[in-house]
Design a protein around this motif. Structure first.
Motif, PDB file in Angstrom:
ATOM      1  N   VAL A  17       0.861  -1.182   0.000  1.00  0.00           N
ATOM      2  CA  VAL A  17       0.000   0.000   0.000  1.00  0.00           C
ATOM      3  C   VAL A  17       0.898   1.234   0.000  1.00  0.00           C
ATOM      4  N   VAL A  18       0.677   2.126  -0.950  1.00  0.00           N
ATOM      5  CA  VAL A  18       1.357   3.416  -0.942  1.00  0.00           C
ATOM      6  C   VAL A  18       0.385   4.443  -0.391  1.00  0.00           C
ATOM      7  N   GLY A  19       0.631   4.882   0.829  1.00  0.00           N
ATOM      8  CA  GLY A  19      -0.200   5.917   1.431  1.00  0.00           C
ATOM      9  C   GLY A  19       0.173   7.281   0.877  1.00  0.00           C
ATOM     10  N   ILE A  20      -0.825   8.127   0.661  1.00  0.00           N
ATOM     11  CA  ILE A  20      -0.601   9.439   0.062  1.00  0.00           C
ATOM     12  C   ILE A  20      -0.982  10.521   1.060  1.00  0.00           C
ATOM     13  N   GLU A  45       3.982   8.215   0.929  1.00  0.00           N
ATOM     14  CA  GLU A  45       4.324   9.280  -0.024  1.00  0.00           C
ATOM     15  C   GLU A  45       3.888  10.633   0.524  1.00  0.00           C
ATOM     16  N   ILE A  46       4.789  11.607   0.495  1.00  0.00           N
ATOM     17  CA  ILE A  46       4.468  12.988   0.850  1.00  0.00           C
ATOM     18  C   ILE A  46       4.395  13.774  -0.449  1.00  0.00           C
ATOM     19  N   THR A  47       3.251  14.355  -0.752  1.00  0.00           N
ATOM     20  CA  THR A  47       3.149  15.064  -2.027  1.00  0.00           C
ATOM     21  C   THR A  47       3.970  16.349  -1.984  1.00  0.00           C
ATOM     22  N   ILE A  48       4.589  16.648  -3.114  1.00  0.00           N
ATOM     23  CA  ILE A  48       5.506  17.782  -3.197  1.00  0.00           C
ATOM     24  C   ILE A  48       4.763  19.111  -3.110  1.00  0.00           C
ATOM     25  N   ASN A  49       3.428  19.102  -3.272  1.00  0.00           N
ATOM     26  CA  ASN A  49       2.648  20.326  -3.139  1.00  0.00           C
ATOM     27  C   ASN A  49       2.048  20.493  -1.744  1.00  0.00           C
ATOM     28  N   GLY A 180      -2.414   2.402  -4.381  1.00  0.00           N
ATOM     29  CA  GLY A 180      -2.179   3.700  -3.779  1.00  0.00           C
ATOM     30  C   GLY A 180      -3.466   4.183  -3.134  1.00  0.00           C
ATOM     31  N   MET A 181      -3.363   4.742  -1.927  1.00  0.00           N
ATOM     32  CA  MET A 181      -4.551   5.179  -1.205  1.00  0.00           C
ATOM     33  C   MET A 181      -4.306   6.543  -0.568  1.00  0.00           C
ATOM     34  N   GLY A 182      -5.243   7.455  -0.798  1.00  0.00           N
ATOM     35  CA  GLY A 182      -5.139   8.788  -0.233  1.00  0.00           C
ATOM     36  C   GLY A 182      -6.151   9.023   0.865  1.00  0.00           C
ATOM     37  N   SER A 183      -7.254   9.693   0.520  1.00  0.00           N
ATOM     38  CA  SER A 183      -8.234  10.091   1.530  1.00  0.00           C
ATOM     39  C   SER A 183      -8.921   8.913   2.197  1.00  0.00           C
ATOM     40  N   SER A 184      -9.038   7.791   1.496  1.00  0.00           N
ATOM     41  CA  SER A 184      -9.672   6.624   2.115  1.00  0.00           C
ATOM     42  C   SER A 184      -8.766   5.982   3.159  1.00  0.00           C
ATOM     43  N   LEU A 185      -7.494   6.279   3.099  1.00  0.00           N
ATOM     44  CA  LEU A 185      -6.534   5.741   4.071  1.00  0.00           C
ATOM     45  C   LEU A 185      -6.240   6.751   5.160  1.00  0.00           C
ATOM     46  N   LEU A 186      -5.919   7.983   4.774  1.00  0.00           N
ATOM     47  CA  LEU A 186      -5.616   9.026   5.742  1.00  0.00           C
ATOM     48  C   LEU A 186      -6.911   9.754   6.090  1.00  0.00           C
ATOM     49  N   ASP A 187      -7.644   9.176   7.025  1.00  0.00           N
ATOM     50  CA  ASP A 187      -8.965   9.666   7.405  1.00  0.00           C
ATOM     51  C   ASP A 187      -8.871  11.099   7.944  1.00  0.00           C
ATOM     52  N   LYS A 188      -9.416  12.045   7.197  1.00  0.00           N
ATOM     53  CA  LYS A 188      -9.279  13.454   7.564  1.00  0.00           C
ATOM     54  C   LYS A 188      -9.948  13.790   8.883  1.00  0.00           C
TER      55      LYS A 188
END
Length: 216
Positions: A17-20, A45-49, A180-188
């Motif tokens: 799993v690549v967390g975003i 993964e830390i986004t560059i933006n 790859g998982m973004g918002s579904s993984l890093l629960d805001k």
């Protein structure tokens, strides 16, 4: 000079799993990374933006040495320079950024370029990418992955965008090398509430799903 990425790939395959992490300040990234490692996930993964991404990458690598820490949303060679100078162990692009891919391949840095069509996917693969990020996967679905892997069965695919607890096993069963998982993984909501213990529990649920292997 080529890099020995044995440790990177061992970690990645143990929990594919690549967390975003997008848009978080460094202090929050460090809390996320602590919960991430505690749950047994390995690649973040830390986004560059994001705010001060280079500090986030460098400090997370220092504080969580068991994690693969990389940079995402890398579109230009300038972005790539910033990421590598900060110590990024892998690179993710949202598009077919050929100069970025070629430089990563030459340097032995794992790169997951974003692609959508079979032509883009194949181009990224022939440039030397070890896996291709299919984005946005949620719009395409599991069947699309199966269809692409019919003729392009040697290509390693990393579906991203729209992957969640409900479909992660389906993507892996369809032949994805990881997700790859973004918002579904890093629960805001959990992060905003400072509930990092709850976030760790959520990460653990994802980790359990990612351990799925197709039998037969």
């Amino acid at each position: 000079m080529s890099t020995d990425n044995t440790i990177f790939w061992k970690r990645f395959h143990a929990a594919p799993v690549v967390g975003i992490a997008r848009g978080y300040a460094t202090d929050t990234v460090l809390r996320i990374g602590e919960a991430y490692a505690a749950a047994g996930l390995t690649t973040l993964e830390i986004t560059i933006n994001s705010p001060d991404p280079t500090a986030s990458i460098a400090r997370l690598r220092e504080q969580q040495p068991t994690l693969n820490v990389g940079a995402g949303t890398v579109c230009t060679e300038a972005d790539l320079d910033r990421a590598l100078d900060a110590g990024a162990m892998f690179i993710v692009t949202p598009v077919l950024a050929e100069a970025v891919i070629s430089r990563c391949v030459a340097a032995g840095v794992p790169v997951f370029p974003g692609a959508y069509t079979p032509t883009e996917i194949y181009r990224a693969w022939t440039l030397g990418a070890p896996a291709v990020k299919v984005f946005p996967a949620g719009q395409l679905g599991v069947q699309y992955l199966k269809d692409v892997l019919g003729p392009l069965n040697e290509v390693k695919l990393l579906p991203t965008g729209g992957v969640d607890l409900g479909n992660i096993q389906s993507f892996l069963a369809a032949g994805a090398v990881g997700v790859g998982m973004g918002s579904s993984l890093l629960d805001k909501a959990l992060i905003a509430a400072g509930d990092f213990r709850g976030l760790e529990a959520h990460f653990s649920s994802v980790r359990a799903k990612s351990a799925y292997t197709l039998v037969g």
